[in-house]
Design a protein around this motif. Structure first.
Motif, PDB file in Angstrom:
ATOM      1  N   TYR A 113       0.849  -1.185   0.000  1.00  0.00           N
ATOM      2  CA  TYR A 113       0.000   0.000   0.000  1.00  0.00           C
ATOM      3  C   TYR A 113       0.888   1.240   0.000  1.00  0.00           C
ATOM      4  O   TYR A 113       1.968   1.257   0.604  1.00  0.00           O
ATOM      5  CB  TYR A 113      -0.899   0.016   1.237  1.00  0.00           C
ATOM      6  N   MET A 114       0.422   2.312  -0.661  1.00  0.00           N
ATOM      7  CA  MET A 114       1.218   3.528  -0.754  1.00  0.00           C
ATOM      8  C   MET A 114       0.344   4.769  -0.675  1.00  0.00           C
ATOM      9  O   MET A 114      -0.865   4.719  -0.928  1.00  0.00           O
ATOM     10  CB  MET A 114       1.996   3.546  -2.083  1.00  0.00           C
ATOM     11  N   ALA A 115       0.976   5.873  -0.329  1.00  0.00           N
ATOM     12  CA  ALA A 115       0.358   7.198  -0.410  1.00  0.00           C
ATOM     13  C   ALA A 115       1.493   8.203  -0.491  1.00  0.00           C
ATOM     14  O   ALA A 115       2.610   7.937  -0.019  1.00  0.00           O
ATOM     15  CB  ALA A 115      -0.527   7.481   0.791  1.00  0.00           C
ATOM     16  N   THR A 116       1.217   9.351  -1.089  1.00  0.00           N
ATOM     17  CA  THR A 116       2.237  10.365  -1.312  1.00  0.00           C
ATOM     18  C   THR A 116       1.683  11.733  -0.964  1.00  0.00           C
ATOM     19  O   THR A 116       0.650  12.142  -1.512  1.00  0.00           O
ATOM     20  CB  THR A 116       2.700  10.357  -2.783  1.00  0.00           C
ATOM     21  N   TYR A 117       2.359  12.431  -0.057  1.00  0.00           N
ATOM     22  CA  TYR A 117       1.945  13.773   0.347  1.00  0.00           C
ATOM     23  C   TYR A 117       2.916  14.789  -0.239  1.00  0.00           C
ATOM     24  O   TYR A 117       4.137  14.648  -0.094  1.00  0.00           O
ATOM     25  CB  TYR A 117       1.925  13.887   1.873  1.00  0.00           C
ATOM     26  N   THR A 118       2.387  15.805  -0.906  1.00  0.00           N
ATOM     27  CA  THR A 118       3.255  16.800  -1.550  1.00  0.00           C
ATOM     28  C   THR A 118       2.889  18.213  -1.118  1.00  0.00           C
ATOM     29  O   THR A 118       1.727  18.526  -0.860  1.00  0.00           O
ATOM     30  CB  THR A 118       3.154  16.729  -3.085  1.00  0.00           C
ATOM     31  N   THR A 119       3.908  19.069  -1.074  1.00  0.00           N
ATOM     32  CA  THR A 119       3.695  20.506  -0.909  1.00  0.00           C
ATOM     33  C   THR A 119       4.208  21.272  -2.121  1.00  0.00           C
ATOM     34  O   THR A 119       4.016  22.481  -2.211  1.00  0.00           O
ATOM     35  CB  THR A 119       4.415  21.023   0.351  1.00  0.00           C
ATOM     36  N   ALA A 120       4.856  20.584  -3.056  1.00  0.00           N
ATOM     37  CA  ALA A 120       5.340  21.190  -4.300  1.00  0.00           C
ATOM     38  C   ALA A 120       5.470  20.094  -5.343  1.00  0.00           C
ATOM     39  O   ALA A 120       5.632  18.907  -5.021  1.00  0.00           O
ATOM     40  CB  ALA A 120       6.688  21.886  -4.086  1.00  0.00           C
ATOM     41  N   GLU A 121       5.404  20.477  -6.605  1.00  0.00           N
ATOM     42  CA  GLU A 121       5.544  19.524  -7.705  1.00  0.00           C
ATOM     43  C   GLU A 121       6.999  19.059  -7.789  1.00  0.00           C
ATOM     44  O   GLU A 121       7.932  19.870  -7.658  1.00  0.00           O
ATOM     45  CB  GLU A 121       5.132  20.189  -9.020  1.00  0.00           C
ATOM     46  N   PRO A 122       7.253  17.761  -7.973  1.00  0.00           N
ATOM     47  CA  PRO A 122       8.627  17.287  -8.132  1.00  0.00           C
ATOM     48  C   PRO A 122       9.340  18.003  -9.278  1.00  0.00           C
ATOM     49  O   PRO A 122       8.710  18.424 -10.260  1.00  0.00           O
ATOM     50  CB  PRO A 122       8.448  15.794  -8.430  1.00  0.00           C
ATOM     51  N   SER A 123      10.634  18.122  -9.175  1.00  0.00           N
ATOM     52  CA  SER A 123      11.413  18.877 -10.164  1.00  0.00           C
ATOM     53  C   SER A 123      11.346  18.267 -11.554  1.00  0.00           C
ATOM     54  O   SER A 123      11.564  18.954 -12.553  1.00  0.00           O
ATOM     55  CB  SER A 123      12.878  18.971  -9.716  1.00  0.00           C
ATOM     56  N   VAL A 124      11.014  16.967 -11.643  1.00  0.00           N
ATOM     57  CA  VAL A 124      10.913  16.323 -12.957  1.00  0.00           C
ATOM     58  C   VAL A 124       9.636  16.730 -13.691  1.00  0.00           C
ATOM     59  O   VAL A 124       9.438  16.386 -14.850  1.00  0.00           O
ATOM     60  CB  VAL A 124      10.983  14.781 -12.842  1.00  0.00           C
ATOM     61  N   GLY A 232       3.043  16.737 -16.946  1.00  0.00           N
ATOM     62  CA  GLY A 232       3.001  17.804 -17.935  1.00  0.00           C
ATOM     63  C   GLY A 232       2.720  17.301 -19.330  1.00  0.00           C
ATOM     64  O   GLY A 232       2.795  18.070 -20.294  1.00  0.00           O
ATOM     65  N   HIS A 233       2.361  16.025 -19.477  1.00  0.00           N
ATOM     66  CA  HIS A 233       2.094  15.480 -20.809  1.00  0.00           C
ATOM     67  C   HIS A 233       0.918  16.196 -21.473  1.00  0.00           C
ATOM     68  O   HIS A 233       0.925  16.432 -22.676  1.00  0.00           O
ATOM     69  CB  HIS A 233       1.799  13.981 -20.717  1.00  0.00           C
TER      70      HIS A 233
END
Length: 382
Positions: A113-124, A232-233
Motif C-alpha cells: 500500500y502507498m500514499a504520497t503527500y506533496t507541498t510542491a511539484e517534483p522537479s521532474v 506535464g504530458h
C-alpha cells in the motif's frame, strides 16, 4: 508400511509446509526488509537512504528489475527514511523537504500500500509511482504498450514502429481516470496490479475525470507499471498539493483485484494529509436534460480536490465522500455536468464535513438544429 520414525518425518514435512514466515521487519545496513507474513509469501526490501524498493520477492521469485528500482517520481535520490510497526501494519515513511512517501504492509496481505503527500511539484515535472518489474517473468500487459517490439521511432522518442508497420507507445496504455481503478501486468501464475481505489484516491490528482496518462510500458529492459497522479504530458489545470492516494501494488496468482480495496486503516497510521469521514460530506441529486443514451458525468472540483461520478440510468447520483472542513472548511465546489465528455451545465454547491446536501443539475445546452453534422457533439475527438 511406514514405521513410526518415517511417519514422524512425513508429518513433520507437511507441518513445515503449512507454516508461513512471521510478519515483521528487519534492518541491515541500508536495507529495510519487510515480510508480509502472507500465505502467498511477499518479502520486500526498501533502501533506507533513497526510498527505492530494491526487491519484490513473491512466492520465492524476484519480480523487481535489478538494474533500476521502483520509486516515486524519478526517484528521490535521498530522503529521511524511517520504519515503524503498529499491530498488524508496518509503515515506511520517506521524507524530503517537499514530499513524503509512505509504504504500508499489512499482516497476511500480499500488497504494498502507498500514499504520497506533496507541498510542491517534483522537479521532474510529474508526480507518478513507477514499479520497474522483471520483464522476463511478467511479459503480459497492455499490448499497445509493448515498445520492445518497435525497431524505430516515428514521433518524438515515445512512439515506436515495428517491422510489420504497427506502432507501439507507453501512451497507448492510458485509460480515462473515471474508468481506471485497476491496471496490471502478468506472467505465469502471477498478476501484479496497480489499484487506485476510487472514489477518493484521485482527489488530489489533476485533470478531471477524462484525463488519462501512462499505465504501463514493456520496454527492452523491464516492464513498467505506473500510477500517474499528474504530469506535464497534457496539463489542463494547476497541480493540487496534499495527500495523493492511497493506492496499492497488489500481488495475486490469478485474476484482477477489486477496485473497492479497503484503505480506511490509513486513518490509524498517522499519515499526513489524511481526511476521515468526519471531514467529508456528500452531494446527491438528479441530472436532467441529457438523454440517457449518453454517459452523464457529474464532476466536482476546486483548487484542493476533484471528484466525479456517473449518473444512473434514471439520472440520480450521489457524490463520493468529498473533503470539507478540516482543510478548507466549507468547500465551495464547482459542479459540472457532461454529456459523454462535452460540458453542458455548471453550478456551485457547498458542503460541510459530516453532512450531505441535495443539488439537482440540468443541462444548459441550447437547443439547435444543425444544417449538417458528422458524428455526435460529445466532447470526444474523432
Amino acid at each position: 508400511m511406514l514405521n513410526p520414525t518415517n511417519l514422524l518425518l512425513l508429518l513433520s514435512f507437511f507441518a513445515v509446509r503449512t507454516v508461513y514466515a512471521a510478519f515483521g521487519y528487519s534492518t541491515s545496513g541500508s536495507t529495510i526488509t519487510i515480510d508480509a507474513g502472507s500465505s502467498n509469501t511477499l518479502v520486500i526490501k526498501v533502501n533506507n537512504q533513497s526510498c527505492d524498493i530494491t526487491s519484490l520477492v513473491y512466492r520465492g521469485a524476484e519480480y523487481q528489475y535489478q538494474s533500476t528500482y521502483s520509486h516515486i517520481a524519478s526517484g528521490l535520490g535521498s530522503a529521511t527514511v524511517s520504519v515503524t510497526q503498529s499491530g498488524s501494519y508496518i509503515k515506511v515513511t520517506c521524507v524530503t523537504s517537499t514530499l513524503t512517501h509512505y509504504y504500508v504492509v499489512k499482516s497476511g496481505d500480499s500488497t504494498v500500500y502507498m500514499a504520497t503527500y506533496t507541498t510542491a511539484e517534483p522537479s521532474v515535472g510529474e508526480l507518478r509511482y513507477i514499479a520497474r518489474l522483471n520483464r522476463s517473468l511478467l511479459p503480459n500487459g497492455i499490448e499497445g504498450s509493448y515498445t520492445d517490439l518497435g525497431s524505430s521511432t516515428v514521433e518524438g522518442s515515445d512512439v515506436f514502429r515495428a517491422s510489420d508497420g504497427k506502432t507501439y507507445s507507453k501512451f497507448y496504455s492510458s485509460v480515462r481516470h473515471i474508468d481506471d481503478q485497476v491496471h496490471y501486468v502478468s506472467g505465469t501464475d502471477v498478476v501484479i496490479s496497480m489499484v487506485i481505489p476510487n472514489p477518493t484516491s484521485y482527489e488530489t490528482s489533476s485533470g478531471g475525470p477524462f484525463h488519462r496518462d501512462i499505465n504501463s510500458d514493456r520496454g527492452a529492459s523491464y516492464h513498467a507499471l505506473y500510477y500517474y497522479m499528474n504530469s506535464g504530458h497534457a496539463q489542463t489545470e494547476s497541480w493540487r498539493m496534499g495527500l495523493h492516494g492511497p493506492y496499492a501494488m497488489v500481488f495475486s496468482r490469478s485474476g484482477v483485484p477489486s477496485k473497492t480495496l479497503d484503505v480506511s486503516f490509513f486513518g490509524d497510521l498517522g499519515v499526513q494529509g489524511w481526511v476521515g469521514t468526519s471531514g467529508r460530506g456528500t452531494v446527491s441529486g438528479t441530472v436532467s436534460g441529457v438523454s440517457s443514451s449518453y454517459q452523464r458525468v457529474v464532476h466536482w472540483y476546486n483548487s484542493a480536490a476533484q471528484y466525479w461520478v456517473y449518473a444512473s440510468s434514471s439520472g440520480s447520483f450521489t457524490s463520493p465522500p468529498m473533503k470539507a472542513g478540516t482543510y478548507t472548511m466549507d468547500i465551495n465546489q464547482e459542479k459540472k455536468l457532461y454529456r459523454d465528455e462535452f460540458e453542458v451545465a455548471s453550478q456551485s454547491v457547498t458542503i460541510g464535513g459530516g453532512g450531505s446536501v441535495t443539488s439537482n443539475i440540468a443541462s444548459q445546452e441550447a437547443a439547435v438544429t444543425p444544417l449538417w453534422s458528422i458524428g455526435e457533439l460529445d466532447g470526444q475527438p474523432g
